[in-house]
Design a protein around this motif. Sequence first.
Motif, PDB file in Angstrom:
ATOM      1  N   VAL A 243      55.581  58.929 120.800  1.00  0.00           N
ATOM      2  CA  VAL A 243      54.951  57.833 119.782  1.00  0.00           C
ATOM      3  C   VAL A 243      53.402  57.809 119.920  1.00  0.00           C
ATOM      4  CG1 VAL A 243      55.623  56.496 122.090  1.00  0.00           C
ATOM      5  CG2 VAL A 243      55.237  55.027 119.945  1.00  0.00           C
ATOM      6  N   ASP A 244      53.044  57.877 120.953  1.00  0.00           N
ATOM      7  CA  ASP A 244      51.922  57.946 120.614  1.00  0.00           C
ATOM      8  C   ASP A 244      50.541  59.037 120.154  1.00  0.00           C
ATOM      9  OD1 ASP A 244      51.566  56.246 123.079  1.00  0.00           O
ATOM     10  OD2 ASP A 244      51.822  57.793 124.433  1.00  0.00           O
ATOM     11  N   LYS A 245      51.627  60.025 119.409  1.00  0.00           N
ATOM     12  CA  LYS A 245      50.809  60.876 118.322  1.00  0.00           C
ATOM     13  C   LYS A 245      51.324  60.110 117.595  1.00  0.00           C
ATOM     14  CE  LYS A 245      51.463  65.828 117.064  1.00  0.00           C
ATOM     15  NZ  LYS A 245      51.924  66.984 117.864  1.00  0.00           N
ATOM     16  N   VAL A 246      51.884  59.590 117.191  1.00  0.00           N
ATOM     17  CA  VAL A 246      52.416  59.523 116.095  1.00  0.00           C
ATOM     18  C   VAL A 246      50.723  58.648 115.702  1.00  0.00           C
ATOM     19  CG1 VAL A 246      53.360  57.901 114.560  1.00  0.00           C
ATOM     20  CG2 VAL A 246      55.247  59.749 115.509  1.00  0.00           C
ATOM     21  N   LEU A 247      51.520  57.533 116.333  1.00  0.00           N
ATOM     22  CA  LEU A 247      50.379  56.700 116.594  1.00  0.00           C
ATOM     23  C   LEU A 247      48.938  56.751 116.672  1.00  0.00           C
ATOM     24  CD1 LEU A 247      51.454  53.975 118.941  1.00  0.00           C
ATOM     25  CD2 LEU A 247      52.002  53.758 116.438  1.00  0.00           C
ATOM     26  N   GLU A 248      48.705  58.108 117.122  1.00  0.00           N
ATOM     27  CA  GLU A 248      47.047  57.894 116.760  1.00  0.00           C
ATOM     28  C   GLU A 248      46.750  59.293 115.799  1.00  0.00           C
ATOM     29  OE1 GLU A 248      44.176  60.847 119.601  1.00  0.00           O
ATOM     30  OE2 GLU A 248      46.040  60.914 120.330  1.00  0.00           O
ATOM     31  N   ILE A 249      47.610  59.698 114.925  1.00  0.00           N
ATOM     32  CA  ILE A 249      47.788  60.308 113.571  1.00  0.00           C
ATOM     33  C   ILE A 249      47.346  59.940 112.830  1.00  0.00           C
ATOM     34  CG2 ILE A 249      48.483  62.133 112.893  1.00  0.00           C
ATOM     35  CD1 ILE A 249      49.549  63.669 115.379  1.00  0.00           C
ATOM     36  N   VAL A 250      48.809  58.452 112.391  1.00  0.00           N
ATOM     37  CA  VAL A 250      48.959  57.985 111.611  1.00  0.00           C
ATOM     38  C   VAL A 250      47.903  56.490 111.538  1.00  0.00           C
ATOM     39  CG1 VAL A 250      50.615  56.299 110.110  1.00  0.00           C
ATOM     40  CG2 VAL A 250      51.171  58.171 111.455  1.00  0.00           C
ATOM     41  N   LEU A 251      47.227  55.817 112.028  1.00  0.00           N
ATOM     42  CA  LEU A 251      46.856  54.914 112.270  1.00  0.00           C
ATOM     43  C   LEU A 251      45.388  54.663 112.528  1.00  0.00           C
ATOM     44  CD1 LEU A 251      48.577  52.657 114.798  1.00  0.00           C
ATOM     45  CD2 LEU A 251      48.418  52.786 112.645  1.00  0.00           C
ATOM     46  N   GLU A 252      44.684  54.070 111.318  1.00  0.00           N
ATOM     47  CA  GLU A 252      43.124  53.911 111.327  1.00  0.00           C
ATOM     48  C   GLU A 252      42.730  53.678 112.264  1.00  0.00           C
ATOM     49  OE1 GLU A 252      41.136  52.465 107.651  1.00  0.00           O
ATOM     50  OE2 GLU A 252      43.031  53.586 106.235  1.00  0.00           O
ATOM     51  N   LYS A 253      41.654  54.246 112.172  1.00  0.00           N
ATOM     52  CA  LYS A 253      41.112  54.440 114.142  1.00  0.00           C
ATOM     53  C   LYS A 253      40.312  52.743 114.004  1.00  0.00           C
ATOM     54  CE  LYS A 253      36.363  55.127 116.764  1.00  0.00           C
ATOM     55  NZ  LYS A 253      36.415  53.799 117.541  1.00  0.00           N
ATOM     56  N   GLU A 254      40.103  51.733 112.787  1.00  0.00           N
ATOM     57  CA  GLU A 254      39.878  50.474 113.808  1.00  0.00           C
ATOM     58  C   GLU A 254      41.403  49.629 114.106  1.00  0.00           C
ATOM     59  OE1 GLU A 254      38.796  45.752 111.634  1.00  0.00           O
ATOM     60  OE2 GLU A 254      39.692  47.643 110.506  1.00  0.00           O
ATOM     61  N   LEU A 255      43.006  49.957 113.463  1.00  0.00           N
ATOM     62  CA  LEU A 255      44.081  49.897 113.972  1.00  0.00           C
ATOM     63  C   LEU A 255      44.119  50.184 115.557  1.00  0.00           C
ATOM     64  CD1 LEU A 255      45.701  50.071 110.597  1.00  0.00           C
ATOM     65  CD2 LEU A 255      44.141  48.168 111.641  1.00  0.00           C
ATOM     66  N   TYR A 256      44.432  51.709 115.137  1.00  0.00           N
ATOM     67  CA  TYR A 256      44.066  52.342 116.280  1.00  0.00           C
ATOM     68  C   TYR A 256      43.467  51.484 117.743  1.00  0.00           C
ATOM     69  CZ  TYR A 256      44.870  55.749 120.112  1.00  0.00           C
ATOM     70  OH  TYR A 256      45.749  56.774 120.929  1.00  0.00           O
ATOM     71  N   ASP A 257      42.263  51.177 117.714  1.00  0.00           N
ATOM     72  CA  ASP A 257      41.354  50.519 118.459  1.00  0.00           C
ATOM     73  C   ASP A 257      42.150  49.011 119.075  1.00  0.00           C
ATOM     74  OD1 ASP A 257      40.231  52.827 118.670  1.00  0.00           O
ATOM     75  OD2 ASP A 257      38.674  51.863 117.892  1.00  0.00           O
ATOM     76  N   LEU A 258      42.577  48.767 117.992  1.00  0.00           N
ATOM     77  CA  LEU A 258      43.172  47.328 118.033  1.00  0.00           C
ATOM     78  C   LEU A 258      44.704  47.232 118.888  1.00  0.00           C
ATOM     79  CD1 LEU A 258      41.992  45.590 114.613  1.00  0.00           C
ATOM     80  CD2 LEU A 258      41.023  44.649 116.454  1.00  0.00           C
ATOM     81  N   LEU A 259      45.368  48.861 118.418  1.00  0.00           N
ATOM     82  CA  LEU A 259      46.413  48.269 118.945  1.00  0.00           C
ATOM     83  C   LEU A 259      46.258  48.884 120.852  1.00  0.00           C
ATOM     84  CD1 LEU A 259      49.191  48.935 119.847  1.00  0.00           C
ATOM     85  CD2 LEU A 259      49.331  50.868 118.531  1.00  0.00           C
ATOM     86  N   MET A 260      44.952  49.620 121.077  1.00  0.00           N
ATOM     87  CA  MET A 260      44.856  50.270 122.213  1.00  0.00           C
ATOM     88  C   MET A 260      44.300  49.334 122.940  1.00  0.00           C
ATOM     89  SD  MET A 260      47.325  52.688 121.921  1.00  0.00           S
ATOM     90  CE  MET A 260      46.597  53.629 123.939  1.00  0.00           C
ATOM     91  N   GLU A 261      43.372  48.498 122.901  1.00  0.00           N
ATOM     92  CA  GLU A 261      42.323  47.780 123.645  1.00  0.00           C
ATOM     93  C   GLU A 261      42.948  46.570 125.070  1.00  0.00           C
ATOM     94  OE1 GLU A 261      41.162  44.218 120.389  1.00  0.00           O
ATOM     95  OE2 GLU A 261      39.751  45.466 121.069  1.00  0.00           O
TER      96      GLU A 261
END
Length: 261
Positions: A243-261
């Motif tokens: 899951v973490d690999k899919v999310l990191e690859i697919v999400l744009e950086k801003e969206l990924y950062d919002l998810l992981m913050e």
Amino acid sequence: MAIKGAILGDILGSQFEFSRPADLDWKNVPLAGNYIDWTDDTVMTLAIKKAVKNGLDMAQTMYDIGKNYMDCGYGGRFYDWLVRGDLKPYGSYGNGSAMRVSYIADHYNDLEKVQEVAAQSAKVTHNHREGIKGAVVTATCIWMAKNGKTKQDIYDYVLEEYPEDKYKYSINHDMEWLRKNYEWDVTCQGSVAPAMRCFYESEDWESFMRNIFSFYCDSDTLGAIGGGVAEEFYHGFGDRIKVDKVLEIVLEKELYDLLME
């Protein structure tokens, strides 16, 4: 985290939202095919997260983030809401209110608070009673899974909220019935209970998602609605889903950062 389950459900469901082959081998098709992507479900889920986590106005935060991603599959009325920028609710009972509440159940431990904030998140746009109910039921199911309730407990709650004598797509209808009889439906009334049935008849997170693949539906949104419940109930995604690999690859950086913050 329920929010990861919801966003992964959106991403994996996106590949069959409008282009599900009639002969799809849903039991064996790769979960992450060539056409997966995030949609408006992910964008609004993350907007709600930012608002709740930081004590921000929900409507303004949804607008501020949403206007940066105008081509991600919003429904017509929500798209107009973003274009107009007046930030007033428009009486919707579409499934958009249910797909964006997962973080609320992550953030709060008290059920009453979860339900209160879920209702608030719906009322920004979906202030019809069914739009509000869809958000509250989804958040409650996540809370129940998070707090050790059984599948039968969740089933009974959803059946009480969507009884068969009042709702066409009650959770009482099993997967076999859905595969034969379900027709595309983007309302809360036609999405929340079927998503929970997909969870109810699953054995792990993957089989939940494959149940959604098994019939023609708004698959990204049903994935988002039920994905958080399945993640909390099964305590993750199993070893087969990176899951973490899919999310990191697919999400744009801003969206990924919002998810992981």
